[in-house]
Structures are given as C-alpha cells and as structure tokens.
Motif scaffolding. Sequence first.
Motif, PDB file in Angstrom:
ATOM      1  N   VAL A 122       0.870  -1.075  -0.093  1.00 15.86           N
ATOM      2  CA  VAL A 122      -0.013   0.011   0.021  1.00 15.86           C
ATOM      3  C   VAL A 122       0.905   1.239  -0.057  1.00 15.86           C
ATOM      4  O   VAL A 122       1.873   1.497   0.726  1.00 15.86           O
ATOM      5  CB  VAL A 122      -0.878   0.055   1.241  1.00 15.86           C
ATOM      6  N   THR A 123       0.545   2.307  -0.998  1.00 17.85           N
ATOM      7  CA  THR A 123       1.389   3.479  -0.965  1.00 17.85           C
ATOM      8  C   THR A 123       0.320   4.509  -0.655  1.00 17.85           C
ATOM      9  O   THR A 123      -0.583   4.545  -1.447  1.00 17.85           O
ATOM     10  CB  THR A 123       2.186   3.458  -2.532  1.00 17.85           C
ATOM     11  N   LEU A 124       0.809   5.332   0.127  1.00 15.73           N
ATOM     12  CA  LEU A 124      -0.417   6.535   0.370  1.00 15.73           C
ATOM     13  C   LEU A 124       0.370   7.931   0.023  1.00 15.73           C
ATOM     14  O   LEU A 124       1.786   8.044   0.060  1.00 15.73           O
ATOM     15  CB  LEU A 124      -0.485   6.821   1.911  1.00 15.73           C
ATOM     16  N   THR A 125      -0.249   8.683  -0.533  1.00 15.59           N
ATOM     17  CA  THR A 125       0.189  10.075  -0.861  1.00 15.59           C
ATOM     18  C   THR A 125      -0.813  10.953   0.037  1.00 15.59           C
ATOM     19  O   THR A 125      -1.904  10.849   0.158  1.00 15.59           O
ATOM     20  CB  THR A 125      -0.164  10.390  -2.351  1.00 15.59           C
ATOM     21  N   THR A 126       0.100  11.999   0.668  1.00 12.49           N
ATOM     22  CA  THR A 126      -0.717  12.581   1.576  1.00 12.49           C
ATOM     23  C   THR A 126      -0.299  14.185   1.580  1.00 12.49           C
ATOM     24  O   THR A 126       0.900  14.469   0.691  1.00 12.49           O
ATOM     25  CB  THR A 126      -0.140  12.425   3.387  1.00 12.49           C
ATOM     26  N   SER A 127      -0.986  15.161   2.036  1.00 18.29           N
ATOM     27  CA  SER A 127      -0.752  16.453   1.994  1.00 18.29           C
ATOM     28  C   SER A 127       0.501  16.755   2.890  1.00 18.29           C
ATOM     29  O   SER A 127       0.340  16.697   4.093  1.00 18.29           O
ATOM     30  CB  SER A 127      -1.895  17.277   2.380  1.00 18.29           C
ATOM     31  N   ALA A 128       1.479  17.045   2.568  1.00 16.39           N
ATOM     32  CA  ALA A 128       2.788  17.302   3.321  1.00 16.39           C
ATOM     33  C   ALA A 128       2.331  18.658   4.079  1.00 16.39           C
ATOM     34  O   ALA A 128       1.835  19.587   3.749  1.00 16.39           O
ATOM     35  CB  ALA A 128       3.916  17.664   2.311  1.00 16.39           C
ATOM     36  N   GLY A 129       3.142  18.504   5.347  1.00 16.55           N
ATOM     37  CA  GLY A 129       3.151  19.723   6.039  1.00 16.55           C
ATOM     38  C   GLY A 129       2.138  20.092   7.104  1.00 16.55           C
ATOM     39  O   GLY A 129       2.110  21.095   7.859  1.00 16.55           O
ATOM     40  N   VAL A 130       1.305  19.160   7.211  1.00 17.59           N
ATOM     41  CA  VAL A 130       0.357  19.383   8.106  1.00 17.59           C
ATOM     42  C   VAL A 130       0.755  19.224   9.524  1.00 17.59           C
ATOM     43  O   VAL A 130       1.412  18.093  10.016  1.00 17.59           O
ATOM     44  CB  VAL A 130      -1.118  18.327   8.032  1.00 17.59           C
ATOM     45  N   THR A 131       0.537  20.066  10.519  1.00 17.16           N
ATOM     46  CA  THR A 131       1.045  19.910  12.067  1.00 17.16           C
ATOM     47  C   THR A 131      -0.163  20.101  12.795  1.00 17.16           C
ATOM     48  O   THR A 131      -1.447  20.659  12.422  1.00 17.16           O
ATOM     49  CB  THR A 131       2.214  20.749  12.183  1.00 17.16           C
ATOM     50  N   ILE A 132      -0.043  20.186  14.332  1.00 17.44           N
ATOM     51  CA  ILE A 132      -0.911  20.350  15.156  1.00 17.44           C
ATOM     52  C   ILE A 132      -0.652  21.997  15.699  1.00 17.44           C
ATOM     53  O   ILE A 132       0.340  22.315  16.109  1.00 17.44           O
ATOM     54  CB  ILE A 132      -1.032  19.657  16.493  1.00 17.44           C
ATOM     55  N   ARG A 133      -1.513  22.835  15.474  1.00 19.20           N
ATOM     56  CA  ARG A 133      -1.532  24.182  15.767  1.00 19.20           C
ATOM     57  C   ARG A 133      -1.807  24.434  17.446  1.00 19.20           C
ATOM     58  O   ARG A 133      -1.245  25.244  17.961  1.00 19.20           O
ATOM     59  CB  ARG A 133      -2.401  25.110  15.001  1.00 19.20           C
ATOM     60  N   ARG A 134      -2.684  23.705  17.926  1.00 15.67           N
ATOM     61  CA  ARG A 134      -2.984  23.812  19.268  1.00 15.67           C
ATOM     62  C   ARG A 134      -3.481  22.806  19.958  1.00 15.67           C
ATOM     63  O   ARG A 134      -4.494  21.946  19.162  1.00 15.67           O
ATOM     64  CB  ARG A 134      -4.064  25.065  19.539  1.00 15.67           C
ATOM     65  N   PHE A 135      -3.323  22.406  21.261  1.00 12.07           N
ATOM     66  CA  PHE A 135      -3.834  21.369  22.008  1.00 12.07           C
ATOM     67  C   PHE A 135      -4.860  22.106  22.883  1.00 12.07           C
ATOM     68  O   PHE A 135      -4.374  22.836  23.613  1.00 12.07           O
ATOM     69  CB  PHE A 135      -2.843  20.542  22.859  1.00 12.07           C
ATOM     70  N   ASP A 136      -6.179  21.263  23.084  1.00 19.39           N
ATOM     71  CA  ASP A 136      -7.011  21.805  23.936  1.00 19.39           C
ATOM     72  C   ASP A 136      -7.599  20.579  24.923  1.00 19.39           C
ATOM     73  O   ASP A 136      -7.917  19.708  24.349  1.00 19.39           O
ATOM     74  CB  ASP A 136      -8.405  22.473  23.650  1.00 19.39           C
ATOM     75  N   LEU A 137      -7.282  20.427  26.200  1.00 22.30           N
ATOM     76  CA  LEU A 137      -7.716  19.262  27.095  1.00 22.30           C
ATOM     77  C   LEU A 137      -8.769  19.736  27.892  1.00 22.30           C
ATOM     78  O   LEU A 137      -8.504  20.441  28.778  1.00 22.30           O
ATOM     79  CB  LEU A 137      -6.266  18.810  27.811  1.00 22.30           C
ATOM     80  N   ILE A 138      -9.915  19.343  27.654  1.00 24.33           N
ATOM     81  CA  ILE A 138     -11.032  19.649  28.483  1.00 24.33           C
ATOM     82  C   ILE A 138     -11.176  18.496  29.414  1.00 24.33           C
ATOM     83  O   ILE A 138     -11.896  17.326  29.241  1.00 24.33           O
ATOM     84  CB  ILE A 138     -12.329  19.591  27.352  1.00 24.33           C
ATOM     85  N   TYR A 139     -11.280  19.050  30.762  1.00 21.22           N
ATOM     86  CA  TYR A 139     -11.612  18.314  31.974  1.00 21.22           C
ATOM     87  C   TYR A 139     -13.025  17.969  32.213  1.00 21.22           C
ATOM     88  O   TYR A 139     -13.730  18.928  32.171  1.00 21.22           O
ATOM     89  CB  TYR A 139     -10.625  18.789  33.229  1.00 21.22           C
ATOM     90  N   LEU A 140     -13.265  16.800  32.285  1.00 19.69           N
ATOM     91  CA  LEU A 140     -14.748  16.509  32.589  1.00 19.69           C
ATOM     92  C   LEU A 140     -14.944  15.903  33.962  1.00 19.69           C
ATOM     93  O   LEU A 140     -15.746  16.600  34.674  1.00 19.69           O
ATOM     94  CB  LEU A 140     -15.271  15.371  31.558  1.00 19.69           C
ATOM     95  N   ASP A 141     -14.240  14.997  34.465  1.00 17.34           N
ATOM     96  CA  ASP A 141     -14.243  14.590  35.959  1.00 17.34           C
ATOM     97  C   ASP A 141     -12.888  13.800  35.979  1.00 17.34           C
ATOM     98  O   ASP A 141     -12.059  13.772  35.447  1.00 17.34           O
ATOM     99  CB  ASP A 141     -15.341  13.676  36.230  1.00 17.34           C
ATOM    100  N   ALA A 142     -12.701  13.402  37.036  1.00 16.56           N
ATOM    101  CA  ALA A 142     -11.586  12.450  37.865  1.00 16.56           C
ATOM    102  C   ALA A 142     -11.269  11.499  36.607  1.00 16.56           C
ATOM    103  O   ALA A 142      -9.857  11.192  36.536  1.00 16.56           O
ATOM    104  CB  ALA A 142     -11.615  12.157  39.078  1.00 16.56           C
ATOM    105  N   ASN A 143     -12.031  10.968  36.126  1.00 20.25           N
ATOM    106  CA  ASN A 143     -11.632   9.685  35.226  1.00 20.25           C
ATOM    107  C   ASN A 143     -11.988   9.961  33.687  1.00 20.25           C
ATOM    108  O   ASN A 143     -12.009   9.031  32.827  1.00 20.25           O
ATOM    109  CB  ASN A 143     -12.293   8.628  35.640  1.00 20.25           C
ATOM    110  N   SER A 144     -11.969  11.347  33.231  1.00 19.10           N
ATOM    111  CA  SER A 144     -12.153  11.475  31.686  1.00 19.10           C
ATOM    112  C   SER A 144     -11.927  12.834  31.349  1.00 19.10           C
ATOM    113  O   SER A 144     -12.226  13.856  32.274  1.00 19.10           O
ATOM    114  CB  SER A 144     -13.888  11.160  31.296  1.00 19.10           C
TER     115      SER A 144
END
Length: 236
Positions: A122-144
Amino acid sequence: HQQPQKSKILAAVIEEYIRTAEPVGSKAIAASADLGCSSATIRNELAELVAMGYLEQPHTSAGRVPTPLGYRMYVNELMEHKDLTAEETQAITQSLTGRHQRGELMTDASRLASQLTNYPAVTLTTSAGVTIRRFDLIYLDANSFIIVLLLSDDTVKNKLVHLPVSAEQSMIQKLATVFNAHFTGIHESDITPVLIRSAERAAQDNLGITAVIAAFAIEVLTGAGAAQTYLVGESQ
C-alpha cells in the motif's frame, strides 16, 4: 529507548498480531517467542507497554493490540532490516526512472514493493506539512477528559479519553501547557519516545496520560491530509 526485554515483548506482540489479526495474550507470546522469562513477567511487561501507550487492550478481550505509537516504535527501532541485493537495487532504479506522474510513480512503487516482499503493498500520498496548531484538553471529571486538536489546515479532531485512574484537573491543565509548548508545529515522525518521556517529566505525569495524548496526536497526523491510496498485490 525501550529496555531490551520490553522491546522483545513489544516486537513479539506486533509480529503475532500481524500474523493472526487477533488480540495477543501473554500465553501466545510465551509460546511463540524465545524470551526467557515467565508468563507473569510477560503480563507485567504487557501492562507497562499499555500504560506507555505502545499497546492497548480491547474491552472484549484479554489480549493486547498495537497502537500507532507501538507500530512506529517497531518500524523505527525494532524491525529487522535487510539490505537490498544489487539486483533488487537495479530493478528499483529501472522501474522508477522516467516516471513523472504521481499516480504512475506510486502504482509502480507499490507493484515493485509487492514483488520484492511477496506481500500486498500500500502506498499513500498525503498532503505534506500538516501539523498540530493547538492542543485543548477539556477536563470532565476525575476519570475522563476530551482531547481537541486544531490542525494547521484548520481541521479539528477530538477524542474522549476514559482514565483507569483518577487525575486532578491541574494535571490535565499542566499537560495542555506542556503539549502546546513542545508538540505544536511538528510532524508525527518528530513525536518520539524521548520527547514523550520529556513531556511526562515536565508535567510530572506518572499516570501514563502523556502517552495517550501523544498516541492520538500521532494517529491524527498520520491520517491528516490523506489524498490517495494505491494498493497492489492483493492476491499475495
């Protein structure tokens, strides 16, 4: 880098999973691999590999399966490498010389890889250069909590994470700060075990949450911008 025993067990799990496509248990590993350790030791190592994000355990099974992070470790550091023969090198050069259209090049590359390995390729072609601009971590409760990733192409990916242990909201906030400082603007190949361990230390995370977030980031970046897939050798 993984400890030698842990590395051997991770490689054994991945190779067995590739062979059977079934979750892999400690007994199967002990029977198929010459590890020189007890089933109890293997179980402990498997649990640690799960905590580190290299393996995961489906809810319906006692076995483990590799994560994207585990596969990357296997390909980059554990997989046995074989040098090409002069004939194989010449065949590659002749097959790909003069190919200018991407589709034609990818099809020929897939066909050649299938012929050399006797496996489907399997050969994949992808759009080069995609990165993560921002991480948001949304706290719900002690276990999620929810991971929200904003990518450089303005797409958004999210995942709900359930934790087997309790985590303080301050820990999740600290992890968000660490990931935004060290994991934005980089590619999936840059998210290495060394970087993950460094982030764990920076966030004082001893619960394995860092590895979970990093594994999702790798999964998203690996799939980001996928354009075309070329499959050759399905009958192999």
